[in-house]
Design an enzyme around this catalytic site. Structure first.
Site, short mmCIF file in Angstrom:
data_model
loop_
_atom_site.label_atom_id
_atom_site.label_comp_id
_atom_site.label_asym_id
_atom_site.label_seq_id
_atom_site.Cartn_x
_atom_site.Cartn_y
_atom_site.Cartn_z
N GLU A 37 30.93 -16.61 -23.69
CA GLU A 37 31.62 -17.22 -22.54
C GLU A 37 30.62 -18.05 -21.76
O GLU A 37 29.59 -17.57 -21.33
CB GLU A 37 32.24 -16.13 -21.66
CG GLU A 37 32.74 -16.61 -20.32
CD GLU A 37 33.74 -17.75 -20.42
OE1 GLU A 37 33.58 -18.73 -19.66
OE2 GLU A 37 34.66 -17.68 -21.27
N ARG A 111 45.83 -14.77 -13.16
CA ARG A 111 44.98 -14.87 -14.34
C ARG A 111 43.82 -13.89 -14.22
O ARG A 111 43.42 -13.26 -15.20
CB ARG A 111 44.45 -16.31 -14.47
CG ARG A 111 43.48 -16.54 -15.63
CD ARG A 111 42.96 -17.97 -15.60
NE ARG A 111 41.90 -18.17 -16.58
CZ ARG A 111 42.10 -18.57 -17.82
NH1 ARG A 111 43.32 -18.80 -18.25
NH2 ARG A 111 41.08 -18.74 -18.66
N GLN A 226 56.34 -24.64 -9.25
CA GLN A 226 56.70 -23.28 -9.67
C GLN A 226 56.04 -22.29 -8.73
O GLN A 226 54.92 -22.54 -8.24
CB GLN A 226 56.25 -23.01 -11.10
CG GLN A 226 56.96 -23.87 -12.14
CD GLN A 226 56.48 -23.60 -13.56
OE1 GLN A 226 55.31 -23.31 -13.78
NE2 GLN A 226 57.38 -23.69 -14.52
N ASP A 310 44.56 -22.91 -26.66
CA ASP A 310 44.62 -24.26 -26.11
C ASP A 310 43.73 -25.23 -26.86
O ASP A 310 43.91 -26.45 -26.75
CB ASP A 310 44.20 -24.25 -24.63
CG ASP A 310 45.28 -23.70 -23.73
OD1 ASP A 310 46.39 -23.42 -24.22
OD2 ASP A 310 45.01 -23.54 -22.52
#
Length: 441
Positions: A37, A111, A226, A310
């Site tokens: 990461e 998230r 949203q 993605d």
């Protein structure tokens, strides 16, 4: 260290939700791995919210995390369509009908909360996950790969799974390697990710006057919003059309974020709450302004490198399927890797190539359909054409959207994937799941 053929090791590039789920799946498959990461922390505060559908909750149930997610998330039932002035057009039990059909809730939370669940439950996470690990190059050889990091260190493994997002460095390196190979010189696509919208994501303190369990979606010319009211915060996103599509990666300044917030002051994020009321109660650091790319990669693998999430298929948040689609693909990919080893074979160029091709064959059609649906819905609710405006504004409110959504979602979710090799007692609803684990309880 050199990786021997009989000691396989997977290098996962990217520690987001799909990358961490992949780590859990590899753990269940008893396959050695490391997650790289590039950020300093895996669990970090971002303003973005996430909706998990029943197919994803089922995957979490299989690895023992479903109930934990249900405890901290908001259980969703209705979807509310409204105009930017707050006028409600219609509401229907989009999420409730999915729960009836398949036995799992749809939930909304941040998230960060989802990352925290995946990270804190991962066995040996301190040694399995490397932060500040930015990939700069990947070498391949007969028995594996060498991943070069910005700090000068090298990770060796049998293969690389690139789940490092829309601006995937893994994808960039894979395309370079594909160009250099004689068989692929004429078959390398152009940059696949194009932004036609920008997204303003944020969170603000919970409000008692906004009902929980509802997913609110506003629509208007060139813009859509949203919002969900969670247990501690409310999360929202505003999409606005860019002047023209672009492949440029844009970093917005704090001043530009402030200017965008000023443009949105009179927009209703919830039917009774304008953006300016939210902005007045929040920390500006909890807001993010980014380009929202869309795109689909035609070739998902090359050699010992394979892409996921993605990095392969990117859509706007309007259809809420980015993470859900990525986790489905991760389960299929790890099934293929487990199948190689359980058959007594090793991770060779041939076995990996065949496994990667099966993975793409299984997932490509469904992923492409989800992406196409997302593109269509995004342009429908932003009234990109006069026919879309007319249909969304005057036809859809009179349709039985509950029944329409029931037919569409049930047809898709029925064929959701799970890990073939992990037995568990799946919840069931009105419609049986088409895919069950091959291993039995």
């Amino acid at each position: 260290m050199a990786i021997e053929p009989n000691n396989p090791r997977v290098i996962v590039v990217g520690g987001g939700p799909v990358g961490l789920y992949t780590a859990h799946a590899l753990t269940k498959a008893n396959i050695d791995y490391v997650v790289l990461e590039q950020q300093p922390e895996v669990v970090r505060v971002t303003g973005a919210g996430i909706v998990l559908l029943p197919n994803t909750m089922r995957l979490l149930d299989q690895i023992g995390l479903c109930e934990r997610a249900e405890k901290i998330a908001t259980r969703l039932n209705n979807k509310v369509n409204s105009l930017q002035n707050g006028r409600e057009l219609c509401r229907y039990p989009l999420f409730g009908s999915m729960e009836e059909a398949f036995g799992y809730y749809s939930v909304g939370f941040s998230r960060r909360e989802f990352l925290q669940i995946l990270y804190e439950s991962l066995p040996d996470r301190e040694t399995r996950i490397r932060t500040n690990a930015r990939v700069v190059n990947i070498e391949t050889h007969d028995n594996g790969v060498r991943v070069h990091l910005e700090d000068g260190s090298i990770e060796e493994g049998s293969l690389v799974i690139g789940v490092d997002g829309v601006h995937s460095k893994t994808r960039e390196i894979m395309r370079t390697l594909a160009r250099a190979s004689t068989e692929s010189k004429e078959d390398v696509e152009a940059y696949p990710m194009v932004a036609s919208f920008q997204g303003f994501f944020g969170r603000a303190p919970f409000r008692e006057d906004i009902p929980q369990g509802c997913f609110f979606e506003g629509r208007g010319t060139g813009m859509a919003s949203q919002g969900v009211n969670g247990n501690e915060f409310m999360y929202f996103a505003v999409l606005r059309a860019l002047p023209k599509p672009t492949t440029d990666r844009r970093r917005y300044t704090d001043q530009e974020v402030q200017e965008e917030a000023e443009r949105l002051q009179e927009i209703n994020i919830f039917p009774t709450v304008k953006f300016k009321e939210i902005w007045a109660t929040c920390d500006p650091k909890d807001f993010t302004l980014v380009h929202i790319e869309e795109g689909f990669v035609d070739k998902w693998h090359h050699g010992r490198i394979v892409l996921l999430g993605d990095a392969v298929h990117k859509m706007t948040p309007i259809n809420g399927n980015g993470v859900n689609t990525g986790l489905q693909s991760a389960a299929v990919l790890v099934n293929q890797l487990h199948g190689i080893l359980s058959s007594g074979s090793d991770f060779t160029d041939e076995t990996l190539g065949e496994a990667f091709e099966r993975y793409q064959t299984i997932r490509e059609k469904a992923c492409r359909e989800v992406c196409n649906q997302g593109a269509m819905l995004t342009r429908l609710v932003t009234w990109s054409t006069w026919t879309g405006w007319f249909f969304d504004r005057f036809i859809m409110p009179w349709m039985n959207l509950g029944e329409v959504a029931k037919k569409q979602t049930r047809a898709i979710l029925k064929y959701a994937h799970v890990l073939d090799f992990v037995p568990f007692e799946s919840r069931v609803g009105e419609i049986p799941w088409a895919n069950m684990p091959k291993a039995k309880v």
